[in-house]
Design a protein around this motif. Structure first.
Motif, PDB file in Angstrom:
ATOM      1  N   ILE A 219      -9.732  -0.006 -13.454  1.00 49.66           N
ATOM      2  CA  ILE A 219     -10.470  -1.208 -13.067  1.00 49.66           C
ATOM      3  C   ILE A 219     -11.672  -1.335 -14.002  1.00 49.66           C
ATOM      4  O   ILE A 219     -12.560  -0.478 -14.004  1.00 49.66           O
TER       5      ILE A 219
ATOM      6  N   ILE B 138      -4.576   3.863 -11.724  1.00 47.24           N
ATOM      7  CA  ILE B 138      -5.385   2.691 -11.356  1.00 47.24           C
ATOM      8  C   ILE B 138      -6.539   2.617 -12.355  1.00 47.24           C
ATOM      9  O   ILE B 138      -7.258   3.600 -12.556  1.00 47.24           O
TER      10      ILE B 138
ATOM     11  N   LEU C 130     -10.225   2.143  -1.328  1.00 49.45           N
ATOM     12  CA  LEU C 130      -9.048   2.998  -1.515  1.00 49.45           C
ATOM     13  C   LEU C 130      -8.710   3.591  -0.154  1.00 49.45           C
ATOM     14  O   LEU C 130      -9.452   4.407   0.387  1.00 49.45           O
TER      15      LEU C 130
ATOM     16  N   LEU D 282      -8.223   8.030 -11.745  1.00 50.06           N
ATOM     17  CA  LEU D 282      -8.540   6.620 -11.584  1.00 50.06           C
ATOM     18  C   LEU D 282      -9.823   6.317 -12.348  1.00 50.06           C
ATOM     19  O   LEU D 282     -10.734   7.133 -12.394  1.00 50.06           O
TER      20      LEU D 282
ATOM     21  N   ARG E 174      -0.030   2.795 -17.731  1.00 51.32           N
ATOM     22  CA  ARG E 174      -0.994   2.479 -16.672  1.00 51.32           C
ATOM     23  C   ARG E 174      -0.258   1.813 -15.525  1.00 51.32           C
ATOM     24  O   ARG E 174       0.683   1.049 -15.738  1.00 51.32           O
TER      25      ARG E 174
ATOM     26  N   LEU F 149      -1.790   0.075 -12.118  1.00 50.18           N
ATOM     27  CA  LEU F 149      -2.425  -1.159 -11.648  1.00 50.18           C
ATOM     28  C   LEU F 149      -3.735  -1.317 -12.402  1.00 50.18           C
ATOM     29  O   LEU F 149      -4.623  -0.474 -12.300  1.00 50.18           O
ATOM     30  N   THR F 150      -3.882  -2.422 -13.141  1.00 48.82           N
ATOM     31  CA  THR F 150      -4.947  -2.531 -14.129  1.00 48.82           C
ATOM     32  C   THR F 150      -5.720  -3.832 -14.000  1.00 48.82           C
ATOM     33  O   THR F 150      -5.117  -4.903 -13.881  1.00 48.82           O
TER      34      THR F 150
ATOM     35  N   PHE G 209      -6.690  -1.111  -2.137  1.00 49.69           N
ATOM     36  CA  PHE G 209      -5.492  -0.332  -2.439  1.00 49.69           C
ATOM     37  C   PHE G 209      -5.145   0.455  -1.175  1.00 49.69           C
ATOM     38  O   PHE G 209      -5.927   1.304  -0.740  1.00 49.69           O
TER      39      PHE G 209
ATOM     40  N   CYS H 272       0.337   8.306  -6.166  1.00 50.70           N
ATOM     41  CA  CYS H 272       0.248   8.387  -7.624  1.00 50.70           C
ATOM     42  C   CYS H 272       0.605   9.790  -8.088  1.00 50.70           C
ATOM     43  O   CYS H 272       0.105  10.774  -7.531  1.00 50.70           O
TER      44      CYS H 272
ATOM     45  N   SER I 203       0.911  -1.546 -19.116  1.00 51.27           N
ATOM     46  CA  SER I 203       0.550  -1.596 -17.695  1.00 51.27           C
ATOM     47  C   SER I 203       1.661  -2.236 -16.877  1.00 51.27           C
ATOM     48  O   SER I 203       2.244  -3.250 -17.281  1.00 51.27           O
TER      49      SER I 203
ATOM     50  N   ILE J 142      -0.996   3.978  -1.365  1.00 51.69           N
ATOM     51  CA  ILE J 142      -0.615   4.111  -2.769  1.00 51.69           C
ATOM     52  C   ILE J 142      -0.401   5.591  -3.065  1.00 51.69           C
ATOM     53  O   ILE J 142      -1.274   6.417  -2.787  1.00 51.69           O
TER      54      ILE J 142
END
Length: 409
Positions: free
Chosen positions: A308, A306, A355, A340, A268, A270-271, A329, A334, A241, A332
């Motif tokens: 979570i 992302i 988001l 996600l 990964r 953002l974790t 977030f 990706c 990550s 962003i």
């Protein structure tokens, strides 16, 4: 006071091992109230463990490299446990400080952790290098230190966590380069463990394991929570990550902000990998670009930009009252192999997630079979799914503003 370690010695005098010369200079500066120890740019210096002391700057000039000897019996040790209380093992650091104030490592030189001394030989193109033992030496280990600075230096070839900040306050890490062997496990770039007021900026991190990792390990509970972390203007690339909260999360994470990051070819992006009785609140991410790439099965993750999650580590983990809450977030972008993921063990454990202007470009068609990697936790390690923009596990509260999914063509 400034001491050049070669002022009264020749390079030949310290070539075999420079530990005594450098430590003597550090001690001499500390005895007169502080100063700078200069490592001239004369070539490599082999060192065992060094102990940095209050009001001393270790300045490594361009062209100078401090190379860990690999003889960890001569590094500086701290008794166990490590990470989990049930892990009785001690840990050690190549450059170590505990309970010190106003310490710094600066200069355009290099610290080399010499990871090759800690792995089995002749592994060829093995995708996940095999090692002799766990844990291995930290390259820089600072505990309960105040007013800490790492600036301009290059840290490379770490055998284990590169920079571990435990219970430190008021730390700045600026213009630091961390380049580790990407196939080497456990080579976290910067671990911010229950530290406060940490500022990381303008750094370039390429490593095997997590690049920037806020933690609250179980055995460091005396230092309370991890708070007030600011990370900006960094480039990150890793087989794990880029930013990861956890998986050690025995305390809380409050008021952390990440902005202007470039994340490339990373498993990964953002974790949140919370697996212990701790919460995360008031966390912001903005102006970040993420490109994910799925690596081998040994690395946790499945190409999620992302991720979570709040899940129990084992059957004894009690997550009652724990939350991931007030996380945003914004702006962003990706480009990813997976969607996600938002998941928790019970309803409403993840709240007020926003988001805002998040764009997800998928390199696989919607509906493709994928899996999500939930390790470490007490349940099934990986769960199958079909590819969506957002995959949710249990009921979670989130809102989207201009969340755009661009499927592969």
């Amino acid at each position: 006071m400034q001491l050049n370690v070669l002022e009264h010695l020749t390079y030949a005098d310290v070539r075999a091992n420079a530990t005594a010369a450098i430590q003597t200079a550090i001690d001499a500066c500390a005895q007169v109230g502080g100063g700078t120890v200069l490592i001239p740019g004369s070539g490599p210096y082999t060192i065992d463990g060094l102990v940095l002391k209050s009001h001393v700057t270790l300045h490594i000039a361009a062209g100078a490299t401090l190379v860990g000897s690999g003889n960890e019996d001569r590094y500086t040790h701290r008794p166990g446990p490590f990470e989990l209380n049930r892990n009785a093992t001690p840990i050690c650091g190549l450059i170590y400080a505990k309970g010190q104030t106003d310490i710094a490592i600066t200069g355009a030189g290099t610290i080399d952790g010499n990871y090759q001394r800690f792995i089995y030989p002749d592994q060829g193109d093995e995708v996940h290098l095999k090692f002799y033992k766990y844990p291995r030496p930290m390259t820089v280990y600072f505990e309960d230190c105040h007013q800490v600075c790492l600036q301009d230096v290059t840290l490379q070839n770490a055998p284990f966590w590169t920079v571990h900040l435990v219970g430190c306050q008021n730390t700045e890490i600026a213009h630091v380069t961390i380049h580790n062997e990407p196939r080497m496990p456990n080579t976290d770039g910067i671990d911010v463990d229950r530290s406060k007021n940490t500022y990381i900026h303008d750094c370039d991190i390429v490593t095997g394991d997590d690049a920037i990792c806020p933690k609250c390990t179980e055995e460091t509970a005396a230092y309370s929570d991890c708070t007030n972390l600011l990370v900006e203007n960094c480039t990150l690339k890793t087989q794990s990550s880029a930013v990861k909260f956890g998986s050690s999360s025995f305390g809380n994470f409050y008021n952390c902000h990440f902005q202007h990051l470039t994340i490339t070819d990373t498993n990964r992006g953002l974790t949140f990998q919370l697996r212990d009785p701790g919460s995360a609140e008031n966390i912001r991410f903005n102006d970040i670009s993420i490109v994910t790439k799925h690596y081998s099965k040994e690395w946790w993750g499945s190409g999620e930009p992302i991720f979570i999650s709040l899940l129990p580590r084992d059957a004894q983990t009690d997550l009652t009252g724990q939350r991931i809450r007030n996380v945003s977030f914004t702006n962003i972008t990706c480009n990813a192999e997976n969607g996600l993921f938002i998941g928790s063990v019970a309803d409403h454990m993840i709240q007020n997630l926003t988001l805002d202007h998040v764009t997800l470009t998928l390199r696989r068609p919607l509906g493709s079979p994928v899996q999500y990697d939930l390790r470490p936790w007490q349940g099934t390690p990986k769960i199958p799914a079909t590819l969506h923009g957002i995959e949710t596990y249990r009921e979670n509260t989130y809102t989207t503003h201009e969340f755009v999914v661009r499927p592969a063509k």
